[in-house]
Design an enzyme around this catalytic site. Structure first.
Site, PDB file in Angstrom:
ATOM      1  N   ASP A 226       0.854  -1.185   0.000  1.00 13.96           N
ATOM      2  CA  ASP A 226       0.000   0.000   0.000  1.00 13.96           C
ATOM      3  C   ASP A 226       0.898   1.247   0.000  1.00 13.96           C
ATOM      4  O   ASP A 226       1.863   1.309  -0.748  1.00 13.96           O
ATOM      5  CB  ASP A 226      -0.946  -0.054   1.211  1.00 13.96           C
ATOM      6  CG  ASP A 226      -2.121   0.925   1.093  1.00 13.96           C
ATOM      7  OD1 ASP A 226      -3.147   0.552   0.514  1.00 13.96           O
ATOM      8  OD2 ASP A 226      -2.000   2.070   1.559  1.00 13.96           O
ATOM      9  N   TYR A 374      -3.838  11.033   0.969  1.00 12.31           N
ATOM     10  CA  TYR A 374      -4.295  10.829  -0.406  1.00 12.31           C
ATOM     11  C   TYR A 374      -4.334  12.162  -1.150  1.00 12.31           C
ATOM     12  O   TYR A 374      -3.946  12.247  -2.316  1.00 12.31           O
ATOM     13  CB  TYR A 374      -5.683  10.180  -0.414  1.00 12.31           C
ATOM     14  CG  TYR A 374      -5.651   8.712  -0.067  1.00 12.31           C
ATOM     15  CD1 TYR A 374      -5.722   7.739  -1.058  1.00 12.31           C
ATOM     16  CD2 TYR A 374      -5.522   8.286   1.248  1.00 12.31           C
ATOM     17  CE1 TYR A 374      -5.676   6.391  -0.753  1.00 12.31           C
ATOM     18  CE2 TYR A 374      -5.468   6.939   1.576  1.00 12.31           C
ATOM     19  CZ  TYR A 374      -5.538   5.996   0.562  1.00 12.31           C
ATOM     20  OH  TYR A 374      -5.473   4.665   0.872  1.00 12.31           O
ATOM     21  N   HIS A 431      -4.585  -7.922   0.156  1.00 10.28           N
ATOM     22  CA  HIS A 431      -3.927  -6.632   0.294  1.00 10.28           C
ATOM     23  C   HIS A 431      -3.121  -6.481   1.587  1.00 10.28           C
ATOM     24  O   HIS A 431      -2.043  -5.901   1.586  1.00 10.28           O
ATOM     25  CB  HIS A 431      -4.983  -5.533   0.213  1.00 10.28           C
ATOM     26  CG  HIS A 431      -4.440  -4.151   0.191  1.00 10.28           C
ATOM     27  ND1 HIS A 431      -3.745  -3.635  -0.887  1.00 10.28           N
ATOM     28  CD2 HIS A 431      -4.462  -3.155   1.128  1.00 10.28           C
ATOM     29  CE1 HIS A 431      -3.380  -2.388  -0.624  1.00 10.28           C
ATOM     30  NE2 HIS A 431      -3.798  -2.083   0.582  1.00 10.28           N
TER      31      HIS A 431
END
Length: 455
Positions: A226, A374, A431
Site C-alpha cells: 500500500d 491521499y 492486500h
C-alpha cells in the site's frame, strides 16, 4: 488476424524501446519542516525517547458512551456487502466491541514490543524497534524497515515480527535474522501529523531514511505494501546506496505501456510474455480490473479531493469509523467476500485484531490526517510527480498475492524495477499481506534476501 499480429508486434517493439531506456537517476534528498509555525533557528532535538501506549477510564467511558448511541440503518434485503458494510453484521461487531473487547489487554499487547519517539523535520515520529532475542554466534542482525499503509498501522506487523527476529523459534532457518523497525507514517497512529500542506510519500521516505540513520544504520533492507510500497520505492529512488534491497507486496506502476496490453485480450497477453497465472489473475479483464477498480476506488476519490469532510464524521463516531475501515479488510482481502453477509471478516482476522487497529485510529484521532495523505499524493493528478516516471535501481523482490486489488505481472514490475531479482506468485492472500499471511510473507522476504546477498 494478420493486422492484429502486426499491431501486437509494433506495440511489443514500442514497449521494448520504452523499457530498455534504463536511465539511472535519483530523487533529490532536500529537507523540510512540517511542524507548526516557522522552523526554529535552534538545532532540532535528535534524542530517541521511550514511549508506551496508554489508556484511561475516561477514554474507555467516552468510547462506550458513543457506541451506546449508535443508530443503525437496516440493510437492503440480500445486499450482503455489495452496498458497503452490512449493518446487520455491524451490530454484532458493535456488541463485541462494547461488551467483550478488552482495550486494556490490547494496550498490553501493543506494548510487548519496544516503542519510541523522535523528532524529525518538526514531527514527533513514532516507531517500534524489535531486536532479535538471540543470535547465532558471530552473526549480526539485518536491519529491516517495514512500512504500513491505509487503513492499516504498525500493528499489522505484530505477527510477522517474531518470524523475522526469532525465526528458529518458529520453525524457520536462522540463516537470516532481522532487526525490525516499524514506524507510523506521520498523521497515522502515534506519529504527529504535518501542520503544513504538501506532506507526501517523498517527504515520508526522507524522514524514515533519517530515522534509520539516527538509529545507526547506514545500509538496510526495506519492505512495504500500500502506501508503504510507494514510501519504500521513494526511499530507494532517493538513497539507493543505503538500500541493500527493496521488497514489496504492491507496486504503483503508472508510466508503463505494458499496463495497456491486457486490453488486447488473453491471446495477445501470452504473445507478449504473460504467464498462465497472469492470464488467470487478469481475465476476464472487464471484471477483474475495470469493474474491480470502479467498485473499490470510491473512497480514494473522496480522500484525494475533500478528505476533511468525511473525516469530520468518522472522527466523531467510533462505529462509523469501524464500518468505514473494516469494509476494506473485507473486500481488499478477497473481493468475493462481498457476497457474504459478514463480509468474510472473521475468515482471516479476529475481531480483536481488527478492533485493535480501529482503536489506534480512534484513540489518536488520526483518521482525518491519515486520509489527507491521499490529497497530498494524488490531489494534483496522476503522473505529475517526478518519482512516478523514475525507475528503481536497487535489488527488488515482489510478492504477488492473488487477491491483491490489482495483479501486477512480473513484466510490469520489471519495467519500474529493472533489478527485480525475485518475483513470487503467492499461494493465497490479499492486500493486507503481513496481517493476513505473515508466514508466507516472511518466507518470501527471506527468499529475496538470500538472492540479494548473492549479488
Amino acid at each position: 488476424m494478420w493486422l492484429e499480429l502486426l499491431l501486437a508486434s509494433v506495440l511489443g517493439l514500442v514497449i521494448y524501446w520504452f523499457v530498455s531506456r534504463d536511465k539511472e537517476e535519483t530523487l533529490p534528498l532536500e529537507d523540510g519542516w512540517w511542524g507548526p509555525g516557522s522552523k526554529p533557528s535552534t538545532r532540532e532535538d535528535e534524542s530517541i525517547r521511550p514511549f508506551k501506549v496508554e489508556t484511561s477510564d475516561e477514554e474507555i467511558k467516552d468510547l462506550h458512551h458513543r457506541i451506546d448511541g449508535f443508530r443503525a440503518s437496516p440493510p437492503l434485503e440480500g445486499s450482503r456487502f455489495h452496498y458497503g458494510f452490512n449493518s446487520s453484521y455491524l451490530k454484532k461487531v458493535v456488541s463485541y466491541w462494547r461488551n467483550e473487547f478488552d482495550w486494556r489487554k490490547q494496550v498490553e499487547i501493543l506494548n510487548q514490543y519496544p516503542h519510541f519517539k523522535t523528532k524529525i523535520e518538526g514531527l514527533d515520529i513514532h516507531f517500534i524497534h524489535v531486536k532479535p532475542p538471540q543470535l547465532p554466534s558471530g552473526r549480526t542482525p539485518k536491519p529491516l524497515l517495514m512500512v504500513h499503509g491505509w487503513p492499516g498501522s504498525f500493528y499489522e506487523f505484530y505477527k510477522i515480527i517474531p518470524l523475522l527476529t526469532d525465526p528458529k523459534a518458529h520453525g524457520l532457518s536462522d540463516q537470516h535474522v532481522f532487526e525490525v523497525i516499524c514506524p507510523s507514517i506521520p498523521g497515522y497512529g502515534f506519529s504527529e501529523a504535518s501542520s503544513k500542506k504538501g506532506f507526501n510519500t517523498v517527504a515520508t521516505a526522507r524522514i524514515f531514511y533519517k530515522l534509520m540513520l539516527r538509529l545507526g544504520f547506514q545500509k538496510f533492507y526495506i519492505q512495504g505494501g500500500d502506501w508503504g510500497s510507494l514510501i519504500c520505492t521513494n526511499m530507494a529512488q532517493m538513497v539507493p546506496n543505503h538500500v541493500k534491497g527493496l521488497h514489496l507486496n504492491m507496486a504503483f506502476i503508472s508510466r508503463s505501456l505494458y499496463t495497456l496490453t491486457p486490453l488486447l485480450g488473453p491471446h495477445f497477453g501470452r504473445f507478449l510474455g504473460y504467464t498462465e497465472r497472469d492470464i488467470e489473475l487478469l481475465y476476464p479483464f472487464k471484471e477483474k480490473v475495470f469493474h474491480s477498480i470502479m467498485r473499490e476506488s470510491g473512497y480514494l476519490h473522496i480522500q484525494a479531493t475533500k478528505p476533511d469532510t468525511v473525516g469530520c464524521a468518522l472522527n466523531d463516531s467510533p462505529v462509523g469509523l469501524a464500518a468505514y475501515i473494516l469494509e476494506k479488510f473485507s473486500t481488499w482481502t478477497k473481493s468475493e467476500y462481498r457476497d457474504l453477509e459478514d463480509g468474510g471478516l472473521e475468515r482471516k482476522f479476529s475481531l480483536e485484531d481488527l478492533l485493535t487497529n480501529i482503536m489506534i485510529y480512534w484513540t489518536t484521532g488520526t483518521i482525518v490526517s491519515s486520509q489527507r495523505f491521499y490529497k497530498e499524493n494524488m490531489g494534483q493528478g496522476i503522473m505529475v510527480h517526478r518519482h512516478e516516471g523514475m525507475k528503481v535501481f536497487v535489488p527488488t523482490g515482489y510478492s504477488a498475492f492473488p487477491s491483491e486489488l490489482l495483479h501486477a505481472p512480473e513484466k510490469w514490475v520489471k519495467v519500474k524495477y529493472p533489478k527485480l531479482i525475485s518475483y513470487s506468485y503467492m499461494e493465497r492472500g490479499g492486500h493486507f499481506a503481513a496481517f493476513e499471511e505473515p508466514k508466507l510473507l516472511a518466507q518470501d522476504i527471506r527468499k529475496f534476501v538470500s538472492l540479494a546477498e548473492l549479488k
